[in-house]
Write a protein that holds these residues in place. Structure first.
Motif, PDB file in Angstrom:
ATOM      1  N   ARG A  26      34.752 -15.940  -7.540  1.00  0.00           N
ATOM      2  CA  ARG A  26      33.857 -17.080  -7.748  1.00  0.00           C
ATOM      3  C   ARG A  26      33.953 -18.029  -6.569  1.00  0.00           C
ATOM      4  O   ARG A  26      35.043 -18.344  -6.098  1.00  0.00           O
ATOM      5  CB  ARG A  26      34.207 -17.834  -9.028  1.00  0.00           C
ATOM      6  N   SER A  27      32.825 -18.500  -6.103  1.00  0.00           N
ATOM      7  CA  SER A  27      32.826 -19.521  -5.063  1.00  0.00           C
ATOM      8  C   SER A  27      32.669 -20.897  -5.701  1.00  0.00           C
ATOM      9  O   SER A  27      32.238 -21.023  -6.857  1.00  0.00           O
ATOM     10  CB  SER A  27      31.684 -19.281  -4.072  1.00  0.00           C
ATOM     11  N   ARG A  28      32.996 -21.922  -4.945  1.00  0.00           N
ATOM     12  CA  ARG A  28      32.941 -23.279  -5.479  1.00  0.00           C
ATOM     13  C   ARG A  28      31.517 -23.673  -5.859  1.00  0.00           C
ATOM     14  O   ARG A  28      31.307 -24.445  -6.803  1.00  0.00           O
ATOM     15  CB  ARG A  28      33.503 -24.266  -4.453  1.00  0.00           C
ATOM     16  N   ASP A  29      30.541 -23.139  -5.137  1.00  0.00           N
ATOM     17  CA  ASP A  29      29.154 -23.528  -5.377  1.00  0.00           C
ATOM     18  C   ASP A  29      28.373 -22.460  -6.152  1.00  0.00           C
ATOM     19  O   ASP A  29      27.150 -22.393  -6.081  1.00  0.00           O
ATOM     20  CB  ASP A  29      28.447 -23.833  -4.052  1.00  0.00           C
ATOM     21  N   THR A  45      36.340 -28.049 -16.522  1.00  0.00           N
ATOM     22  CA  THR A  45      35.766 -28.922 -15.495  1.00  0.00           C
ATOM     23  C   THR A  45      35.439 -30.310 -16.041  1.00  0.00           C
ATOM     24  O   THR A  45      34.813 -31.112 -15.342  1.00  0.00           O
ATOM     25  CB  THR A  45      34.484 -28.289 -14.919  1.00  0.00           C
TER      26      THR A  45
END
Length: 376
Positions: A26-29, A45
């Motif tokens: 998973r990427s942050r964006d 989150t």
């Protein structure tokens, strides 16, 4: 052939069987709609939970720095253990660095050679490994078979006995017969260990779990294990029970004695999430309602917890279906052997309390379209 030369052939066998896996990165964006995690309440989150982790980082640093018995126990660990035990209705709690190690530590600390474990066939791998490492005799019974548990205990020949089960089975979200298992264990002088990993925050009054739902919180000869990594959105595991159990595990549980303590940020996040759950007791009902809506929309059975299980059968088809959904922006779990029995590969869709109707409709549209495609 070299000592590791067989690995290439083993990899080829797994690939042919449809059992090769790659970790999803998973990427942050990432803009994927995530229904593959166990973040049931959507708290990982949540700003309040993130703030709890940040405060712990500021106060105690990035790591526990040592095992719990050396200097790896902070005041935050002690406070959180007490709050979690109070929430679940037990006298005391003990945190481990993962739910896996909590189960291994609890089982190996309670039974050993000359003892008996009666384990549910649906038990999580951490419970299975705890049974194996304990060196006790292990009898595995069919899932939820209370009569078989009683028969195994009646056979005798053991010094101490422990019955082991999940309260919510992780693959399909069904509920174990916890009250009946408790009664049969007590009738034979055995203890019952219930893993509430998939029930905390989802089932029971205010999300206190199946044990609380059955009115058994704090009952004699009953041990609860759980995780901080699902409904509480953090990391770690815990064992709850009488104060004597906590003291015993501190002295005997190898995953507690020899492992570096749970990092303070995870404890701070879990503590904040627990407080959110106390303040918003409707969260468990919301996640179950969303699970029911997902099941209706995707053609699954009525879920008892947060998990919607769609059996596909063939592992290649299940993997292709999950990949198609991911390409369309919806992330769902894909479970294949050995996580599930051969012939029952499936999609595992996990609801969250923070999903809205539009998100549920999007998931259903994507899943149903790709399900039809792989079935054609």
């Amino acid at each position: 052939m070299s000592g590791l030369g067989w690995l290439a052939a083993a990899a080829l066998d797994r690939d042919r069987a449809g059992l090769h896996r790659e970790p999803l990165i998973r990427s942050r964006d990432s803009d994927l709609l995530n229904l593959a995690s166990n973040d049931y309440l959507g708290l990982s989150t949540d700003p309040r939970v993130v703030a709890g982790a940040q405060s712990a980082l500021t106060d105690f640093g990035a790591g526990a720095t040592a095992s719990r018995l050396v200097v790896g126990t902070t005041t935050l660990h002690i406070d959180f253990e007490a709050e979690l035990a109070d929430f679940a209705g037990f006298d005391a709690g003990l945190c481990f660095s993962s739910g896996y190690l909590a189960n291994v530590g609890a089982i190996t600390g309670l039974v050993g050679r000359g003892d008996l474990i009666v384990s549910d066939a649906g038990a999580h791998a951490s419970l299975i490994d705890g049974c194996r490492l304990s060196r006790a005799q292990v009898v595995v019974v069919d899932r939820g078979d209370v009569a078989a548990v009683g028969a195994a205990l009646s056979a005798g020949g053991w010094h101490r006995a422990l019955v082991v089960t999940d309260s919510v089975y992780s693959i399909d979200g069904e509920i174990a017969p916890v009250p009946e298992l408790y009664r049969v264990a007590r009738a034979h002088g055995a203890a019952l260990l219930v893993d509430e990993a998939h029930a905390l925050g989802v089932r029971g009054p205010g999300g206190r779990g199946v044990i609380a739902e059955a009115g058994l919180s704090g009952a004699p000869d009953l041990v609860m294990t759980t995780v901080l990594s699902k409904s509480l959105g953090a990391q770690g595991g815990a064992v709850l029970g009488p104060a004597a159990l906590r003291a015993h595990l501190i002295d005997t549980a190898r995953p507690f004695i020899f492992d570096t303590g749970l990092n303070p940020a995870a404890v701070g996040a879990a503590r904040a999430a627990l407080r959110v759950l106390r303040e918003e007791p409707s969260l468990p009902q919301r996640v179950r309602a969303n699970a029911a809506a997902l099941a209706r929309a995707c053609g699954g059975g009525e879920p008892a917890a947060a998990v919607v299980s769609l059996i596909i059968g063939d592992p290649h088809r299940a993997a292709a279906l999950a990949a198609g959904c991911r390409a369309d922006g919806v992330l769902v779990g894909c479970f294949r052997p050995p996580s599930v029995p051969v012939g029952t590969s499936r999609l595992r869709i996990t609801a969250r309390a923070d999903l809205d109707g539009a998100a549920i409709g999007r998931v259903a549209s994507v899943v149903n379209r790709h399900r039809a495609a792989v079935s054609a």
